[in-house]
Design an enzyme around this catalytic site. Sequence first.
Site, PDB file in Angstrom:
ATOM      1  N   SER A 142       0.871  -1.175   0.000  1.00  0.00           N
ATOM      2  CA  SER A 142       0.000   0.000   0.000  1.00  0.00           C
ATOM      3  C   SER A 142       0.903   1.218   0.000  1.00  0.00           C
ATOM      4  O   SER A 142       2.065   1.132   0.429  1.00  0.00           O
ATOM      5  CB  SER A 142      -0.876   0.007   1.254  1.00  0.00           C
ATOM      6  OG  SER A 142      -1.430   1.296   1.493  1.00  0.00           O
ATOM      7  N   TYR A 155      -1.997   0.316  10.692  1.00  0.00           N
ATOM      8  CA  TYR A 155      -2.081  -0.197   9.328  1.00  0.00           C
ATOM      9  C   TYR A 155      -0.792   0.105   8.569  1.00  0.00           C
ATOM     10  O   TYR A 155      -0.213  -0.778   7.930  1.00  0.00           O
ATOM     11  CB  TYR A 155      -3.275   0.436   8.608  1.00  0.00           C
ATOM     12  CG  TYR A 155      -3.360   0.077   7.145  1.00  0.00           C
ATOM     13  CD1 TYR A 155      -3.722  -1.203   6.741  1.00  0.00           C
ATOM     14  CD2 TYR A 155      -3.063   1.019   6.153  1.00  0.00           C
ATOM     15  CE1 TYR A 155      -3.802  -1.545   5.390  1.00  0.00           C
ATOM     16  CE2 TYR A 155      -3.136   0.689   4.806  1.00  0.00           C
ATOM     17  CZ  TYR A 155      -3.496  -0.592   4.436  1.00  0.00           C
ATOM     18  OH  TYR A 155      -3.562  -0.922   3.111  1.00  0.00           O
TER      19      TYR A 155
END
Length: 247
Positions: A142, A155
């Site tokens: 990501s 995250y």
Amino acid sequence: MENVKGKVVAITGASSGIGEAIAKHLASLGAKVVLGARRTAKLETISNVIKANGGEAVYTKLDVTVPENLRAFVDFSLECYGTLDVFVNNAGLMPLSMINNYKIKEWHQMIDVNIKGVLHGIAAALPVFEEKDSGQFVNISSVGDRWVGPTSTVYSATKFAVRAISDGLRQEVSHNIRVALIAPGATESELPNTISDPELKKMAIETFRKDTISGLAIAKAVAFAIAQPEDVDVNELVVRPTAQKNL
């Protein structure tokens, strides 16, 4: 894309979003795809679509938090197709929250899936690659692997870990084994559904993810990395929406 055709590609988290797009796109290029996820009904549907379009696909239930599941997943690939050429670590969760909301259970879930799941996949597939002295890992990360903001602390930490694991793995394996990291920006997927805070989920969908690209954009990046000649290793690709400037 000739180097994609005929390759056996195992994909975790293949029941929706980016994983589904990768499976369909690679199959359309002639790859033999092995789909793994917890939702077998969705895997069956995706597999049937691929076959209806002339592709090859098999599927099996998979929980990446269980190392034995990953070993069975790799064994399933070998049983179905006799070999394994590419392993795509795609499964992931994104339950964003502020640290002082103390969602410790969600932190552990992200660590178990986003970090341990990748390590379990590597541990399962690497012996196969080492035995034949060839193969490729494609780890889906990501843009959060290089950016941290409010609500993304844990995250992003898991994605920083995936980036570190990928680079370390690249340096440790045989020079014939390739490792690619694909870092998507805002992409159409079910990830916002894992956010438990209703207000934060609404904000993520309406604000952070209003300018998204399709999963196919990421699938094409994966195909590009796989399609390179065996002596070319695409180490990192960052794929963002053009409108996504700050994340």
